[in-house]
Design a protein around this motif. Sequence first.
Motif, mmCIF file in Angstrom:
data_model
loop_
_atom_site.group_PDB
_atom_site.id
_atom_site.type_symbol
_atom_site.label_atom_id
_atom_site.label_comp_id
_atom_site.label_asym_id
_atom_site.label_seq_id
_atom_site.Cartn_x
_atom_site.Cartn_y
_atom_site.Cartn_z
ATOM 1 N N LYS A 50 144.688 83.244 15.936
ATOM 2 C CA LYS A 50 145.913 83.185 15.141
ATOM 3 C C LYS A 50 146.207 84.543 14.519
ATOM 4 O O LYS A 50 147.335 85.041 14.596
ATOM 5 N N ARG A 51 145.196 85.188 13.942
ATOM 6 C CA ARG A 51 145.385 86.515 13.336
ATOM 7 C C ARG A 51 145.814 87.534 14.380
ATOM 8 O O ARG A 51 146.660 88.391 14.119
ATOM 9 N N ALA A 52 145.228 87.462 15.561
ATOM 10 C CA ALA A 52 145.575 88.405 16.633
ATOM 11 C C ALA A 52 147.041 88.239 17.041
ATOM 12 O O ALA A 52 147.755 89.235 17.227
ATOM 13 N N ILE A 53 147.493 87.000 17.170
ATOM 14 C CA ILE A 53 148.880 86.750 17.553
ATOM 15 C C ILE A 53 149.832 87.188 16.449
ATOM 16 O O ILE A 53 150.890 87.768 16.722
ATOM 17 N N LEU A 54 149.467 86.947 15.202
ATOM 18 C CA LEU A 54 150.318 87.383 14.094
ATOM 19 C C LEU A 54 150.402 88.904 14.030
ATOM 20 O O LEU A 54 151.458 89.465 13.746
ATOM 21 N N ALA A 55 149.299 89.580 14.299
ATOM 22 C CA ALA A 55 149.281 91.042 14.258
ATOM 23 C C ALA A 55 150.033 91.643 15.441
ATOM 24 O O ALA A 55 150.638 92.708 15.327
ATOM 25 N N CYS A 56 149.988 90.940 16.567
ATOM 26 C CA CYS A 56 150.566 91.472 17.803
ATOM 27 C C CYS A 56 151.118 90.320 18.645
ATOM 28 O O CYS A 56 150.496 89.926 19.630
ATOM 29 N N PRO A 57 152.279 89.769 18.258
ATOM 30 C CA PRO A 57 152.819 88.608 18.975
ATOM 31 C C PRO A 57 153.033 88.837 20.465
ATOM 32 O O PRO A 57 152.940 87.903 21.260
ATOM 33 N N GLN A 58 153.280 90.089 20.866
ATOM 34 C CA GLN A 58 153.484 90.361 22.284
ATOM 35 C C GLN A 58 152.240 90.066 23.102
ATOM 36 O O GLN A 58 152.311 89.940 24.326
ATOM 37 N N LEU A 59 151.113 89.906 22.440
ATOM 38 C CA LEU A 59 149.868 89.549 23.120
ATOM 39 C C LEU A 59 150.039 88.308 23.989
ATOM 40 O O LEU A 59 149.524 88.249 25.108
ATOM 41 N N ILE A 60 150.782 87.319 23.490
ATOM 42 C CA ILE A 60 150.949 86.077 24.255
ATOM 43 C C ILE A 60 152.034 86.190 25.325
ATOM 44 O O ILE A 60 152.344 85.221 26.005
ATOM 45 N N ALA A 61 152.593 87.394 25.470
ATOM 46 C CA ALA A 61 153.587 87.629 26.520
ATOM 47 C C ALA A 61 153.025 88.535 27.620
ATOM 48 O O ALA A 61 153.717 88.862 28.565
ATOM 49 N N LEU A 62 151.763 88.922 27.484
ATOM 50 C CA LEU A 62 151.132 89.803 28.469
ATOM 51 C C LEU A 62 150.372 88.985 29.499
ATOM 52 O O LEU A 62 149.753 87.981 29.164
ATOM 53 N N THR A 63 150.382 89.443 30.722
ATOM 54 C CA THR A 63 149.653 88.729 31.770
ATOM 55 C C THR A 63 148.175 89.087 31.702
ATOM 56 O O THR A 63 147.798 90.195 31.302
ATOM 57 N N LEU A 64 147.354 88.141 32.103
ATOM 58 C CA LEU A 64 145.912 88.380 32.102
ATOM 59 C C LEU A 64 145.503 89.370 33.189
ATOM 60 O O LEU A 64 144.849 90.364 32.923
ATOM 61 N N VAL A 65 145.881 89.075 34.417
ATOM 62 C CA VAL A 65 145.421 89.862 35.558
ATOM 63 C C VAL A 65 146.041 91.257 35.562
ATOM 64 O O VAL A 65 145.359 92.243 35.782
ATOM 65 N N GLY A 66 147.334 91.340 35.297
ATOM 66 C CA GLY A 66 148.015 92.619 35.388
ATOM 67 C C GLY A 66 147.882 93.509 34.174
ATOM 68 O O GLY A 66 148.116 94.705 34.254
ATOM 69 N N CYS A 67 147.486 92.951 33.049
ATOM 70 C CA CYS A 67 147.497 93.744 31.820
ATOM 71 C C CYS A 67 146.227 93.614 30.977
ATOM 72 O O CYS A 67 145.533 94.597 30.762
ATOM 73 N N LEU A 68 145.944 92.423 30.494
ATOM 74 C CA LEU A 68 144.876 92.274 29.504
ATOM 75 C C LEU A 68 143.473 92.491 30.067
ATOM 76 O O LEU A 68 142.687 93.243 29.495
ATOM 77 N N LYS A 69 143.147 91.838 31.156
ATOM 78 C CA LYS A 69 141.796 91.981 31.709
ATOM 79 C C LYS A 69 141.485 93.424 32.104
ATOM 80 O O LYS A 69 140.392 93.912 31.787
ATOM 81 N N PRO A 70 142.402 94.125 32.769
ATOM 82 C CA PRO A 70 142.104 95.529 33.082
ATOM 83 C C PRO A 70 141.894 96.396 31.839
ATOM 84 O O PRO A 70 141.036 97.278 31.831
ATOM 85 N N LYS A 71 142.650 96.135 30.785
ATOM 86 C CA LYS A 71 142.490 96.913 29.554
ATOM 87 C C LYS A 71 141.131 96.647 28.909
ATOM 88 O O LYS A 71 140.443 97.571 28.467
ATOM 89 N N VAL A 72 140.736 95.384 28.851
ATOM 90 C CA VAL A 72 139.433 95.045 28.277
ATOM 91 C C VAL A 72 138.323 95.650 29.125
ATOM 92 O O VAL A 72 137.357 96.213 28.600
ATOM 93 N N ARG A 73 138.473 95.575 30.421
ATOM 94 C CA ARG A 73 137.485 96.153 31.337
ATOM 95 C C ARG A 73 137.374 97.667 31.093
ATOM 96 O O ARG A 73 136.273 98.221 31.033
ATOM 97 N N TRP A 74 138.509 98.327 30.912
ATOM 98 C CA TRP A 74 138.532 99.758 30.657
ATOM 99 C C TRP A 74 137.796 100.091 29.365
ATOM 100 O O TRP A 74 136.987 101.017 29.318
ATOM 101 N N PHE A 75 138.066 99.305 28.308
ATOM 102 C CA PHE A 75 137.368 99.540 27.040
ATOM 103 C C PHE A 75 135.871 99.308 27.169
ATOM 104 O O PHE A 75 135.068 100.065 26.622
ATOM 105 N N LYS A 76 135.468 98.281 27.902
ATOM 106 C CA LYS A 76 134.041 98.012 28.116
ATOM 107 C C LYS A 76 133.384 99.155 28.878
ATOM 108 O O LYS A 76 132.254 99.523 28.592
ATOM 109 N N ASP A 77 134.105 99.708 29.843
ATOM 110 C CA ASP A 77 133.561 100.808 30.629
ATOM 111 C C ASP A 77 133.380 102.080 29.796
ATOM 112 O O ASP A 77 132.568 102.944 30.163
ATOM 113 N N LEU A 78 134.091 102.188 28.689
ATOM 114 C CA LEU A 78 133.915 103.331 27.806
ATOM 115 C C LEU A 78 132.550 103.329 27.135
ATOM 116 O O LEU A 78 132.055 104.373 26.707
ATOM 117 N N GLY A 79 131.956 102.144 27.080
ATOM 118 C CA GLY A 79 130.622 102.037 26.503
ATOM 119 C C GLY A 79 130.670 101.558 25.147
ATOM 120 O O GLY A 79 130.500 101.469 24.159
#
Length: 128
Positions: A99-128
């Motif tokens: 709920k806090r994440a959506i309130l802080a960034c409502p566009q979060l629920i408009a982003l696709t998982l495969v095309g946007c969110l998962k690659p970004k999380v993967r990129w951050f994880k790869d940073l270490g």
Amino acid sequence: RNLPLDDDRTLPEAYFASLGFSDEELNRVNSKYGKRLEFDVERRVKPLLRWLSDLGMTASEVRKAVVRCPMIFNVDLEKVSKPVVLWLKDLGMNDAQVKRAILACPQLIALTLVGCLKPKVRWFKDLG
């Protein structure tokens, strides 16, 4: 840019006004959306607002999310928004954090998982 909000309101504008959105909030939504609101109230607006409420958002918080990102009505609730919330929970977030994440960034629920969110999380994880 201020748009006239009186008797010539679109159906979504009239519906939002009936929920307590002020003229200022409606003008901000229209300004961010870039044109007069023409969402399908029954198929897009009501289900999304009900779902946000079911996530624990108050009416005031729902208004804030809509004003911040009216584009959330452009996405498919079942195919985009709900899977994003399930994915966030799979990552370990609890209901309050989602709920806090959506309130802080409502566009979060408009982003696709495969095309946007998962690659970004993967990129951050790869940073270490």
